[in-house]
Structure formats: structure tokens, C-alpha cells
Enzyme design. Sequence first.
Site, PDB file in Angstrom:
ATOM      1  N   PRO A   1       0.805  -1.175   0.057  1.00 31.83           N
ATOM      2  CA  PRO A   1      -0.081   0.044  -0.016  1.00 31.83           C
ATOM      3  C   PRO A   1       0.970   1.197  -0.092  1.00 31.83           C
ATOM      4  O   PRO A   1       1.683   1.546   0.634  1.00 31.83           O
ATOM      5  CB  PRO A   1      -0.933   0.011   1.169  1.00 31.83           C
ATOM      6  CG  PRO A   1      -1.106  -1.666   1.565  1.00 31.83           C
ATOM      7  CD  PRO A   1       0.241  -2.197   0.927  1.00 31.83           C
ATOM      8  N   CYS A   2       0.502   2.444  -0.738  1.00 25.29           N
ATOM      9  CA  CYS A   2       1.130   3.426  -0.811  1.00 25.29           C
ATOM     10  C   CYS A   2       0.806   4.656   0.158  1.00 25.29           C
ATOM     11  O   CYS A   2       1.322   5.315   0.361  1.00 25.29           O
ATOM     12  CB  CYS A   2       0.777   4.028  -2.315  1.00 25.29           C
ATOM     13  SG  CYS A   2       1.303   2.844  -3.823  1.00 25.29           S
ATOM     14  N   PRO A   3      -0.507   4.728   0.577  1.00 23.43           N
ATOM     15  CA  PRO A   3      -0.947   5.841   1.364  1.00 23.43           C
ATOM     16  C   PRO A   3      -0.121   6.160   2.664  1.00 23.43           C
ATOM     17  O   PRO A   3       0.177   7.353   2.759  1.00 23.43           O
ATOM     18  CB  PRO A   3      -2.487   5.349   2.026  1.00 23.43           C
ATOM     19  CG  PRO A   3      -2.804   4.494   0.904  1.00 23.43           C
ATOM     20  CD  PRO A   3      -1.750   3.931   0.458  1.00 23.43           C
TER      21      PRO A   3
END
Length: 437
Positions: free
Chosen positions: A92-94
Site C-alpha cells: 500500500p502507498c498511502p
Amino acid sequence: MDENLNPSALTMVEICAGAGGQSLGLHRAGFRHTLAVELDLDAAATLKRNLTRLATAENQPEPVVVVGDVADEAVWRPADHQGVSLLAGGVPCPPFSIAGKQLGSSDERDLFAWAVEAAGKMRPDAVLLENVRGLSMPRFAGYRQAVLDRFAELGYRADWRLLEAKDFGVPQLRPRFILVALREEFAPYFRWPEPSPVVETVGDALETLMAANGWAGAAGWAKRANRVAPTVVGGSKKHGGPDLGPTRAKREWAKLGVDGLGVANDAPSAETPCEFVPKLTNEMVARIQGWGKPGYEWDFGTSKGRKTAIYRQIGNAFPPPVAHAIGESIAAALRKEGEPASDHGMGGRFHDEVYRAMREHGDFVSVAGLRKALGGALPDLEIERRIDFIGRDFEIEIKTRGGRPSYRLGDWRAFRGQDDHHRHAAYAEDKRRARIS
């Protein structure tokens, strides 16, 4: 490992696989899935459908795609997959996104450190993990160094590189921060892929699709759309419907003659005025992401009633041509092609000497002590700034001596599989609300 696979194929487990951008690129580079893990049902269905098609064409067994939290051992167990050639994924990037709060290890969605530990259980020959450009920023220097140091403890040489999709035949900027780790046996043979000498524009990529329904303005539009696109933004279930990104991105799309306020169902018709400013269809967005050329075909299903879900699958993907290029470099290293001259993992701009000095010191150390340990390479203000950044991802004890603070590096807050980590409660709550990104 699946014993029915072609013995000449390089095998891989892919985590956080999404709808298959990385999957397709790595498949083209010679890797074959033994397992793919994805949380989102829609993306997993797309991935399964396409991997099955590829396997059928090669007379190979149907691939295993499992749906669920990749860190849940009820979904899969990394230790059961020892011996694969490659562990790959787009975690995940967030936690690292410039558009977000950049909470790093304090964000329950952070799985980067967990993926490193998964590699330690699997012992693959190589690891490929990709994320957003934000992870390359000074804010995460300590985090990056901790990843590199942990890989070194596990017997790998690892390093980072910031790559832009436009350099690999994709008509879009889309910078991605890539980590490649290889066992010491293979690391000297790894070389980062070289950029393509040809840059494709949005007009080149989309003219045929814009003209598909007879729009007379397609050729003129394509001539004006003579640059690469800004980064496509996929969004998440926590946000609204599809559009082409924040306000600044929409302004860049407008310069290309594209209305970024949503996604169209169809290309402009023969009755559409030539001066019309079109929206992109999902097929066009997929082409901007690198799908659609020969060898890069991918079936996202019908858009009817599912336009938003399909757009998110496309927009959140890793461009297949970029994954292909990196995959070929990894495959060449695993086959020990060329001379073993690479210095991969031996140093680089994305390391953090302040974190390393604090870790090696092991006890309380002042800024002056760190300056001395670093040979005076950094001024005190920069060392203090680095300590502040490190303290956002690691516990740091502070003790005052003679009116001046000294610091001792403590535990990494990142989720690595700990039973008592706050991620478990946060994940359970998000799952209950069906708001998992």
C-alpha cells in the site's frame, strides 16, 4: 512451489497484486505465478481471469489467486512458499504518499516492513517491491535504511531506484520508487534497466481509440495532445467516483485537451463537434497505464455498472511495461547473464548515514557525537532534522546531558507481524465498515 510448472520458468509469489499490472509485466519477463494474493475482490477476479487465460495458452495449471489480508496467515503462509525465484508486490502507498499525511509506520496500511520479514521466511532469490515517490523523500530516509539493513541481515543486497514510466514506453510520468533485493550470489549480475530512447505521447497512444466511433476531431486532438500525461490517480474505496486526479493534475490534463472530471463510457461519436474536449474511457486510461499494445492485452470486463471499480483497478496499477523492464533485469541476474560487475546494494543516494550511525552506536549519542561519527559530513541542523524524521518511525529515547540532548535509537514502529501491533485493531474496524483501501 508448483511442480507442474515449466522447469525453465522462474517462479514468483506476488503480494498486493491488484488487477495485474505488475503480474503481466513480470509474466512477460519470464516469471510464472505459484501464488498471487490480493485484498480487493474485483481486482482479484480480474487477475484470476487473465492469469488463467495466460496459463491456458501455455498449457499450464490454473494459477492460485487468494483473496484476503496479505498479512493474515489464515490467507497464506510465507513459510510455505520457500524456494520461489521472486517475491514481488506493490504494498500500500498511502503511508508514504505526498498527497497524504505521510504517517509511515504509524499508518495501519503500511506493509513494507512486513514484506521484508515475509521474504525472510520465504528465502526467494530476489525481491521486487514498488511504491510511490514519497517513500524516496528525506522524511523516510531512516525507514529506507532500516529496510536495507534488514535485507542485509537476511543475506540480500538491496537498493532503491526512482523510475518514471515515461522512460519505458508508457505515455505517463508516473514516478515509482522501486526496491530490488537479491541474494549475494545473484546481486553482482543485476543492472537497473536502461530508459527507452523513444517517449510516447498521449496523442500517439490514444488517437485510434478517440477515433473509434467516428469522431472527426480525433486527429486534431491527438496533434495537440503532444506530451506525456500526468500520473493517473486510482483512488480508493474511502473516496468518491473516478476522475483523473487532484486539481493540479486536472489542469495538466486540460492542457492535453482532456476533461479530467470523470471517466466517459464511450469515445466521442461521429456527431461530436471537432472542438469538443473529451473525457477518457477506461480503455483509454488503461492505454495510458501501458496496457493495450501487442503483448500487453488485459481483460477488465465490462464497464456497465462497474465503471468506478474498473477505473480503480486500472488507476492503481503498476504499469506493465515498467514491471517488464525491471523483471527482465532481475531474470538476467538470476540466470547470471553477463559479467558479475554490478555494485548493486553497495551504496547510493537513498541511504541514511544518520540512522546508521545511531544504530551502530547503540547507546545515547549527542548531535556532536553523530557529527564526529559522520566525519563532519553533515551540519548539526541537518543531523537534528534527520533525527526528527527518524523519530516519526522509530522510538527514540532522549536524555539531557550538560543541557544538551542525547538520543538513543529504539524499536521500529512498523508492522512486521507483531501480535500486539495496532494494525490488527485498525484492520478489523476497517473490515467491519467495508472501507479497506
